[in-house]
Design a protein around this motif. Structure first.
Motif, mmCIF file in Angstrom:
data_model
loop_
_atom_site.group_PDB
_atom_site.id
_atom_site.type_symbol
_atom_site.label_atom_id
_atom_site.label_comp_id
_atom_site.label_asym_id
_atom_site.label_seq_id
_atom_site.Cartn_x
_atom_site.Cartn_y
_atom_site.Cartn_z
ATOM 1 N N SER A 129 -0.401 4.660 4.542
ATOM 2 C CA SER A 129 -1.585 3.919 4.996
ATOM 3 C C SER A 129 -2.799 4.343 4.194
ATOM 4 N N LYS B 5 0.773 0.122 5.581
ATOM 5 C CA LYS B 5 -0.021 -0.164 6.781
ATOM 6 C C LYS B 5 0.569 0.500 8.024
ATOM 7 N N ARG C 154 -8.526 0.438 9.486
ATOM 8 C CA ARG C 154 -7.304 -0.290 9.824
ATOM 9 C C ARG C 154 -7.578 -1.792 9.982
ATOM 10 N N GLU D 14 -7.477 -3.034 6.555
ATOM 11 C CA GLU D 14 -6.115 -2.934 6.026
ATOM 12 C C GLU D 14 -5.222 -4.035 6.582
ATOM 13 N N ASN D 15 -5.419 -4.388 7.832
ATOM 14 C CA ASN D 15 -4.585 -5.396 8.485
ATOM 15 C C ASN D 15 -5.128 -6.809 8.353
#
Length: 429
Positions: free
Chosen positions: A203, A251, A403, A406-407
């Protein structure tokens, strides 16, 4: 807002309440108070992750006749709320409690929740540890809250078999040479993904930790404990470096089920592993992957991610015996054995010079000379000022925003804006 975030914020609010009211004294029935000099039949030790104490507590039981219950919590994110609850209610805490560097700073704001170890341990042992590590175990009022356990010198754990399949070098020196800096690491990851079609790292939050803790400067707070999350060069460097690597990320955020399972499944080929992470990587990867992992240098030089202390909550009925147990678990011999078992890097000066430590090779990690790899970096580690709510800012503002980017739930700019907004909320103490 996710359930995890709500729970984290509730825990943070509870801790803030404890701080505001000045802490709660240990509750309990006076009839349960042990007679002076009475030894306990059992002591309880609370830890998170893997600290290598399984065999050590058995040894302590044999030497003292006192049973030791070792209560492990896998994730720090689950450990901290339980500890907050124990302190809020005045009951339930272990006799010996591990405090990670981030949460230690929060609890320093309320030192009355913790026994002062100064009169409970020999004064001369202060010279046995890295001086800065010993000093960080003290509260502002001078109370010695914790005895030093480990530091988290940084490295990269990587899968040799997956590197070989991608046509990358597999020997640790050659692998280290791939990434003298973070750009080189990114390029290696892109080559891996191009060759395999798979993610290279777990990640981008793992990358951010690697960068953040090698900056050697103030992070979310300055030294006067003013929150500087939106202007800190160290934080911005970690953010920019980590977010640039979204293209090679699986991820799988650290401690998530996807992350734990990814080790066995080969979902990613590399992760950042401070010394204490070695046991966690091995446990998650399982016996089938023994000898497939190895350890290489971290890009951009050394750094320190994590490290802990052992403390005795004020509510313990046996503070003197608890302090003796904490001293046993942090002495030179025990720190070497804990390192060999699960990887926590010693802070005891005698342990760091111990031949069994310096010459230790880790069979699981392809016989990597982990004593040498991590031990040589200890002298270069410098303490970083974390601030009283560092952990809350990191877990409830910085990493969630990262996050979200990232998502694909937020643009990079929007995620940064959300982080700086949430940091102000989480950073209040």
């Amino acid at each position: 807002m996710s359930l995890t975030t709500r729970r984290s914020r509730m825990a943070a609010a509870t801790l803030a309440a404890i701080t505001a009211i000045g802490g709660l004294a240990a509750c309990g029935n006076d009839d349960d108070t042990p007679a002076e000099g009475e030894k306990p039949a059992k002591l309880v030790v609370d830890t998170f992750g893997e600290m290598g104490y399984d065999e050590l507590v058995k040894q302590y039981e044999q030497e003292t006749g006192i049973k030791v219950e070792l209560r492990k919590t896998a994730q720090l994110g689950e450990y901290r709320p339980k500890l907050v609850r124990y302190l809020a209610t005045g009951k339930g805490a272990a006799d010996v409690t591990a405090l990670e560097e981030g949460i230690l700073n929060e609890f320093k704001a309320n030192p009355r929740n913790w026994a002062d170890l100064t009169p409970l341990v020999p004064s001369e042992i202060s010279d046995d540890y890295l001086p800065w590590k010993w000093e960080l175990g003290k509260a502002p009022d001078g109370r010695l809250i914790g005895l030093p356990t480990d530091v988290g010198s940084l490295a990269v754990c990587y899968r040799k078999d997956l590197f070989e399949a991608a046509g990358l070098p597999t020997e640790r020196d050659a692998v280290s040479a791939l990434w003298p800096d973070w750009n080189g690491f990114h390029q290696a990851g892109q080559k891996y993904k191009q060759a395999t079609g798979k993610a290279f790292i777990d990640s981008i939050t793992a990358v951010s930790n690697g960068v953040l803790f090698q900056q050697g400067s103030d992070l979310f707070y300055d030294k006067e404990n003013n929150i500087i999350a939106d202007s800190s060069p160290a934080v911005k460097a970690a953010w920019d470096t980590a977010t640039s690597m979204v293209d090679i990320s699986a991820k799988a955020s650290t401690w998530s089920p996807e992350w734990s399972g990814g080790f066995k499944q080969g979902t990613f080929a590399a992760t950042f592993c401070p010394s204490w992470m070695l046991g966690i990587v091995a446990d998650n990867s399982g016996e089938a992957n023994k000898g497939k992992w190895d350890v290489a240098a971290v890009p951009g030089g050394g750094g320190n991610w994590g490290g802990s202390w052992l403390a005795v909550p004020e509510q313990s009925k046996y503070p003197e015996e608890a302090a003796k147990l904490a001293q046993f678990l942090t002495n030179a011999t025990s720190q070497v054995e804990a390192f060999k078992a699960k990887g926590p890097l010693p802070t005891n000066l005698e342990a760091l010079k111990n031949e069994a430590f310096l010459n230790y090779t880790n069979e699981y990690f392809s016989n990597a000379p982990t004593g040498k790899i991590f031990g040589e970096s200890v002298a270069q580690i410098e303490p970083i000022h974390l601030g009283p709510k560092h952990q809350a800012v990191k877990e409830n503002a910085f990493e969630p925003a990262m996050r979200a980017f990232e998502n694909g739930q937020a643009s990079k700019d929007a995620a940064w804006e959300q982080f700086t907004k949430d940091a102000q909320t989480q950073g209040v103490f």
